[in-house]
Design an enzyme around this catalytic site. Structure first.
Site, mmCIF file in Angstrom:
data_model
loop_
_atom_site.group_PDB
_atom_site.id
_atom_site.type_symbol
_atom_site.label_atom_id
_atom_site.label_comp_id
_atom_site.label_asym_id
_atom_site.label_seq_id
_atom_site.Cartn_x
_atom_site.Cartn_y
_atom_site.Cartn_z
ATOM 1 N N ASP A 481 8.935 -23.011 37.052
ATOM 2 C CA ASP A 481 9.678 -24.002 37.828
ATOM 3 C C ASP A 481 9.454 -23.803 39.331
ATOM 4 O OD1 ASP A 481 11.254 -26.206 38.154
ATOM 5 O OD2 ASP A 481 13.111 -25.284 37.430
ATOM 6 N N GLU A 484 7.024 -25.575 44.993
ATOM 7 C CA GLU A 484 6.668 -26.562 46.012
ATOM 8 C C GLU A 484 6.983 -26.090 47.425
ATOM 9 O OE1 GLU A 484 8.135 -28.488 42.198
ATOM 10 O OE2 GLU A 484 9.098 -27.182 43.691
ATOM 11 N N ASP A 545 12.694 -33.728 37.740
ATOM 12 C CA ASP A 545 14.115 -34.043 37.574
ATOM 13 C C ASP A 545 14.379 -35.543 37.672
ATOM 14 O OD1 ASP A 545 14.250 -31.335 37.508
ATOM 15 O OD2 ASP A 545 15.123 -31.097 39.490
#
Length: 778
Positions: A481, A484, A545
C-alpha cells in the site's frame, strides 16, 4: 466488540473522505500557487518562464547512417511579452547571448542525437541538451535489459530532404532544414511529425516547437518534444486514469500521486506510454515528471513537457495490440500469478483479531461462497496502522496456527503494510540510526516519518527480512500500500535526486516485495496501489480508494481500462467502493463487474461481508462468485495469453476491434479476454444500450438471445450486468468448488456459442503444465 470495530472503521473512512484535502487542491500564498506534498506536477509551467533561455531544434548538421548518430543545431531565443491593443501574449525572439566569457559558451549549440532501431516496429530516439554524453545507467529498473539491436530490419539512406529509415511497417525521415522527424506508415501515410516554426505560418497562435530550456534559476535543463496532432486523432494510455479514455484534448500529468480515489485527473499509476489511433505509440523512457498536453493548449499539437534534461523515446508502429506487445517486450511482462489469486479475496478495513479472521472464513464456507483469500488490513498490529510486522499478541493467540488452519480450509492470507514509519513506530530509532531512509540535502529526514529507501541494498535486506518472517510463517501475499509519497526534494542512496526517484519509488517498492515472496513461495503475487513503467512485471495492482458512488464506479471502470491500455495484464478494484458502507443497489451492480475482472477483492468500510446485508443478498453474492469460479478455466487461459503478449484481461473494445471506428468511442464496456464482452450497469435499471463491435453476432451469456453488431438495447439476465459471447466461441467451464485448490481440472466442459459460425474455438491452459492450447470444437 464488533460494533465498536465497525464504528471505528466507519469513523476512519469519514475522516479520510472529509478531513484530508484532495491531492489536486492548491494553496495560494504571497509567493503564488504552491504544490501540496505529492500533488502532481504540471511541467508545462516551466516553459512559460521569462527568466529561462529557450533553445529550438533548427537544422541537421550531420548524420552517420552507419552508427545512427547525428548533430542538431539549436537556436537560442528568449520569451518576450507582446501587447496588441489589450491582448497580451508571449512570443519567442532570437537572443544573442551575454554569457561570459563568450568564447566559453555556444550561442547556438550543436548537440548530438541518435536513432537506434530496436525491432521492425520500434525505433529509439535520444537527444541531449548538453555536450556532455552521460554514461549508460546501470540501474534502470524500467527496462528488462538492453534493447535489442534491430538495425537489420531497417534501411537507412540519404535523400534530398535528409536521412530516411524504412522498414516493412513504416518510415522515419530526419529532415535537414528545418530539422524535423516525420513518421509514416508502410503506405506512406503521415502518422505524426515534430513541429517547427514554419508550422505557425498560417495561424496566429504561435505554438513553440521542439525545444529545451535552460532555467535562469539554476541552469538546469528540461526538454519539450512537440509532435503534430491530426484532426480526429485519438490518444490512449498514460496509466490508470479515471478521465476519458481518449486523452486528446486533455493535459495529463505523469507524476505518482495519492489522488484519494479514481475520480480525479491525478493517478496512483501514471505510465509514460501512449498510443494513437493513427497507428503509432511512444514510450517516454524517463522517470522524471512529464506533462503530456494532447491538444489541450493547441488542438494541433502533442506537447511532451519533460523535467528530464534529455529525451529518450521509443516509437512504435502497428495496431494497439501490436504496440502493447512491442512496449512490454521492453519493460517486461508478468509471470503468471498463482491460480488461487484469481479467486475471491475477502476483506474490509479492517479485521482486528484472529477470531474475526476465523469467523469470516467460517461464514464464507457455511454460506458456500467460493473464496481463496482472507485479507487482514491495517489492524493486525498492536496499534492500528502502526506497522511493526508482528501480530497483536492480545488479539492473535497463535498466528502461525491460524495461518495453517486457514490454509487447510483453502484460504491464503494477505497482510497490509506500508513503507513509512512514524516517530512512534518501534522501528523508527533503528531505521534512523542505520540510515535506511530517504534523506534531504542535509542528510537528515525530509519528513517527520521515515521513508524506506529502496535504492539502498541494506534497506532492501532489512525490509525483506521483516516480510520474509511473515511469508515463511505462511502468509501468501503482502498488500503493498501507499508508495506515492517519496520525497521529491531529497537525495537517495544511489546518488539520484527525488526528481528522478519519486516516480520510480513504486516500481522499486513493488519489486522488493514481489522478489521476497517469489523467493520463499515461488509465486509472483503482491497487492499494490502505486506503480510506474515496469511495475506490470509484479502483479497485481488495484484501483485504490474508490468512492461508494456511481461516479466512483464509473471512474473505477475507466481506470481499469486505461491501465490495461498502458501495458498491465492484471488489475483489480475494491468491489462496492471503499470510502463508506456501500449502498446495496450499488454493491449489487458492482459485484458482477468485480468478479469479471482478472482479480476480485471485496474491500472497504464495514460491513463488506454479504451476510450483513441479509440472506437474499448473501445468495446473490454467492451466484456472482460462482460465475467466476465456473469460468476459471477461461479466466486462467486468457490470462496466460495476456502474459505472453502483454495484453490486458480487462481490455477496451478498441484492442480487439481496432478497425471498428465505434469501438474507439466506448468507455463503459470491455472485453474480458478475447471472447466475452461485458457491459456493467452504472445506474439502476433493467437493461442498457450496448455497442457490439465487429461484424459477427453476439450471444447473451445469461439469456441465450442473439444480437447483431452495432447498438442494441439489451435487458439484463438474472445478474444486473450484460455479458455477451462472440459468435464462434467455445468457453470452458469447471464445476464450482469452494476454493481453487479443490477444482477438478479433469472435469472441464465446453459450451459452444454459435449463431452464424459453423465451429467454435477457445483457449485452454491447465495449471499443472502452464501450456496454452487453442481448442477447436466443430
Amino acid at each position: 466488540m464488533k460494533e465498536k470495530q465497525l464504528m471505528k472503521g466507519a469513523a476512519f473512512m469519514l475522516l479520510a473522505a472529509t478531513a484530508i484535502p484532495p491531492a489536486h487542491a492548491q494553496l495560494k500564498t504571497n509567493a503564488g500557487v504552491q504544490y501540496l506534498l505529492s500533488q502532481s506536477k504540471d511541467m508545462s509551467q516551466d516553459f512559460l518562464d521569462l527568466s529561462n533561455t529557450y533553445f529550438f531544434a533548427d537544422s541537421l548538421v550531420s548524420f552517420d547512417t552507419s552508427t545512427g548518430k547525428g548533430t542538431v543545431q539549436w537556436k537560442r531565443q528568449q520569451l518576450m511579452p507582446r501587447q496588441a491593443f489589450n491582448a497580451n501574449t508571449y512570443l519567442h525572439q532570437p537572443l544573442q547571448s551575454l554569457d561570459f566569457p563568450e568564447t566559453a559558451y555556444d550561442n547556438n549549440p550543436q548537440l548530438t542525437f541518435t536513432v537506434e532501431p530496436v525491432s521492425e516496429r520500434t525505433l529509439r530516439i535520444r537527444m541531449l541538451t548538453s555536450p556532455i554524453v552521460p554514461k549508460e545507467d546501470a540501474d534502470d529498473p524500467m527496462l528488462i535489459g538492453k534493447p535489442a539491436d534491430g538495425r537489420s530490419f531497417w534501411k537507412a539512406e540519404k535523400t534530398d530532404k535528409g536521412t530516411l529509415y524504412t522498414s516493412r511497417y513504416g518510415s522515419l525521415l530526419i529532415e535537414n532544414y528545418p530539422w524535423r522527424l516525420v513518421l509514416k506508415d508502410a503506405d506512406g501515410r503521415l502518422l505524426t511529425q515534430t513541429r517547427c516554426w514554419s508550422d505557425n505560418d498560417s495561424t496566429q497562435v504561435k505554438v513553440p516547437p521542439f525545444s529545451f530550456i535552460k532555467r535562469g534559476s539554476d541552469n538546469s535543463r528540461s526538454i519539450n518534444p512537440v509532435f503534430s496532432l491530426a484532426p480526429n486523432e485519438k490518444i490512449y494510455g498514460c496509466g490508470e486514469s479515471a478521465t476519458a479514455l481518449n486523452k486528446a484534448g486533455q493535459k495529463v500529468n505523469l507524476f505518482v500521486t495519492d489522488p484519494q480515489g479514481p475520480e480525479t485527473p491525478d493517478m496512483y499509476k501514471p505510465i509514460p506510454f501512449f498510443f494513437s489511433n493513427r497507428g503509432y505509440g511512444m514510450f517516454m523512457h524517463t522517470s522524471a515528471p512529464v506533462t503530456c498536453d494532447f491538444g489541450c493548449s493547441y488542438i494541433g499539437a502533442t506537447k511532451l513537457f519533460m523535467a528530464d534534461e534529455a529525451m529518450d523515446i521509443f516509437i512504435f508502429l502497428g495496431s494497439p495490440k501490436e504496440m502493447l506487445s512491442e512496449y512490454t517486450a521492453l519493460v517486461g511482462r508478468p509471470e503468471m500469478p498463482p491460480l488461487w489469486s484469481f479467486g475471491t479475496w475477502m476483506s474490509r478495513i479492517t479485521y482486528f483479531s484472529e477470531a474475526e479472521g476465523r469467523d469470516v472464513a467460517r461464514k464464507l464456507r457455511e454460506n458456500k461462497i467460493p473464496s481463496d483469500v482472507i485479507h487482514f488490513d491495517t489492524g493486525w498490529f498492536g496499534v492500528d496502522w502502526q506497522c511493526d510486522y508482528a501480530f497483536a499478541a492480545d488479539r492473535f493467540d497463535n498466528p502461525r496456527q491460524m495461518l495453517t488452519d486457514l490454509r487447510s480450509q483453502g484460504f491464503r492470507t494477505c497482510l497490509w503494510q506500508l513503507p513509512y514509519f512514524t516517530p512512534k513506530n518501534k522501528f523508527f530509532p533503528e531505521l534512523v540510526e542505520r540510515g535506511l531512509y530517504v534523506r534531504n540535502g542535509k542528510g537528515q529526514l525530509p519528513y517527520e516519518d521515515v521513508v524506506l529507501d529502496f535504492t539502498n541494498p541494506e534497506t532492501v535486506q532489512w525490509y525483506q527480512e521483516k516480510l520474509g518472517n511473515l511469508i515463511e510463517m505462511g502468509v501468501g501475499a503482502i498488500k503493498v500500500d501507499f508508495g506515492e509519497g517519496a520525497p521529491l526534494d531529497a537525495i537517495y542512496a544511489n546518488g539520484r535526486s527525488g526528481l528522478y526517484e519519486h516516480n520510480l519509488y513504486p516500481l522499486r517498492y513493488n519489486k522488493t516485495v514481489a522478489e521476497v515472496i517469489k523467493k520463499i513461495h515461488g509465486e509472483n503475487i503482491i497487492w499494490a496501489r502505486s506503480a510506474w513503467a515496469g511495475s506490470q512485471r509484479y502483479p497485481l495492482h488495484w484501483g485504490g480508494d474508490a468512492a461508494t458512488t456511481e461516479t466512483g464506479f464509473e471512474g473505477t471502470i475507466r481506470s481499469g481500462l486505461s491501465i490495461g491500455l498502458s501495458g498491465f495484464c492484471f488489475w483489480s478494484n475494491d468491489i462496492g467502493g471503499f470510502v463508506t458502507q456501500s449502498p446495496e443497489s450499488l454493491y449489487r451492480r458492482w459485484l458482477p463487474f468485480g468478479f469479471l475482472t482478472s482479480h476480485s477483492r471485496v474491500h472497504g468500510a464495514p460491513p463488506t461481508e454479504p451476510w450483513y446485508y441479509g440472506k437474499e443478498f448473501t445468495d446473490y453474492f454467492r451466484r456472482c462468485a460462482e460465475l467466476k469460479y465456473k469460468l476459471m478455466p477461461y479466466v486462467y487461459a486468457q490470462s496466460k495469453e495476456c502474459t505472453e503478449n502483454g495484453w490486458p484481461m480487462l481490455r477496451a473494445l478498441l484492442l480487439e476491434y481496432p478497425d471498428d471506428p465505434g469501438a474507439w468511442l466506448v468507455e463503459d464496456e470491455y472485453m474480458f479476454g478475447s471472447n466475452l464482452l461485458v457491459a456493467p450497469m452504472l445506474e439502476e435499471g433493467s437493461g442498457r444500450d450496448v455497442y457490439l463491435p465487429g461484424r459477427q453476432k453476439w450471444i447473451d451469456y445469461q439469456t441465450g438471445k442473439v444480437y447483431a453488431p452495432g447498438w442494441n438495447h439489451i435487458e439484463c439476465g438474472t445478474l444486473p450486468i450484460v455479458i455477451l459471447v462472440k459468435d464462434g466461441s467455445a468457453i470452458p467451464h469447471i464445476p464450482v468448488a469452494q476454493c481453487t485448490d479443490q477444482m477438478k481440472w479433469d472435469k472441464i466442459t465446453w459450451k459452444k456459442y454459435l449463431a452464424d459460425e459453423k465451429k467454435a474455438e477457445g483457449l485452454l491452459c491447465l495449471p499443472q503444465d502452464g501450456q496454452l492450447q487453442r481448442i477447436s470444437i466443430p
